[in-house]
Enzyme design. Structure first.
Site: not given
Length: 289
Positions: A54, A204-205, A209
């Site tokens: 990162y 990516f919790p 959508g």
């Protein structure tokens, strides 16, 4: 309880977004990045998840700048095994000498003598798994790693790895809108029920959508709770399984505070089932955990 012995609160913080665009370089607002980290600890977060890739190393150095000397109960998890050549470019390298080098660099950048949870960021298909995990086990024996974790693996890969070394966590893409790793989560639940503590860390919790569209099930539930769809998505994860350890990330203090408030939301059985049944098709993001 990571490894059955290391307590962490079930809503951690993922430090990937503290870097520049494409998870590359310095953040646009370094001072805000430091404030986010310090505020996370103030709010009771005692698990911070990062990786050498990162930045690279930008996230780890910011954690050191903001929080060192670390509180006694703070668990810092990092990862090694993905190289970077530019923004949004990720390439697995699992050669033992490389993993050792990266672990040593993470120790230096974080200012630690031992990393509580060191995760193999990706299995390198070009290197035998036994060699990759074997090097992490050597680092563990040398006192430089406390626990070993894996990231983005299948059930078969996870089971194979656990025959070679003790693995205490698995970090896969998983959220309310993309449950393609459901079988890995269920494996972690079964193994934990058998007495082998295996945490599931969804990266990516907060993806929601189609469920968060106006009038959709997530939007409706959020309105009833006076919360945001993202908060409900986190609450759903926490309710989904006791082995679930979400690590939502952000680069803003206000967003961090909103995320941590999600831990206070209690879904009813009917709400949880309705959201579970309303899942849209899986979707892969253009980022990496």
């Amino acid at each position: 309880m990571l490894g059955g012995e290391l307590p962490v609160n079930r809503l951690g913080y993922g430090a990937m977004q503290l870097t520049g665009p494409g998870v590359w370089g310095e953040p646009r607002d370094p001072d805000e990045a430091v404030r986010v980290l310090r505020r996370a600890v103030e709010l009771g977060v005692n698990l911070i998840d990062t990786a050498d890739s990162y930045g690279p190393f930008v996230s780890e150095r910011l954690i050191h700048q903001a929080l060192h000397p670390y509180p006694d109960d703070l668990v810092i998890a990092t990862k090694g095994g993905l190289t970077r050549s530019g923004p949004d470019d990720w390439r697995p390298v699992g050669r033992p000498e490389y993993l050792r080098q990266q672990c040593e660099l993470s120790l230096r950048h974080l200012g630690l003598e031992r990393i509580d949870l060191y995760q193999l960021h990706r299995i390198d298909a070009k290197v035998p798994v036994a060699d990759q995990l074997g090097e992490l086990a050597l680092l563990q024996q040398e006192g430089k790693i406390r626990f070993i974790g894996l990231s983005e693996v299948t059930v078969a890969q996870l089971a194979e790895a656990r025959k070679l070394e003790t693995v205490v966590s698995v970090q896969n893409l998983y959220n309310i809108a993309d449950r393609s790793a459901e079988d890995v989560l269920e494996y972690a639940e079964r193994e934990t029920a058998r007495g082998d503590s295996l945490a599931f860390i969804p990266w990516f919790p907060m993806a929601t959508g189609e469920l968060a569209k106006p009038g959709g099930p997530l939007d409706a539930a959020a309105r009833q709770h006076g919360a945001s769809p993202s908060q409900l998505a986190l609450a759903w994860l926490l309710r989904r399984s006791p082995v679930m350890l979400p690590i939502p990330g952000t680069s803003r203090v206000a967003h961090l505070e909103e995320n941590t408030d999600a831990a206070r939301i209690e879904l009813t059985d009917a709400e949880f089932e309705a959201l579970s049944d309303a899942v849209a098709g899986p979707r892969r993001p253009d980022s990496t955990g």
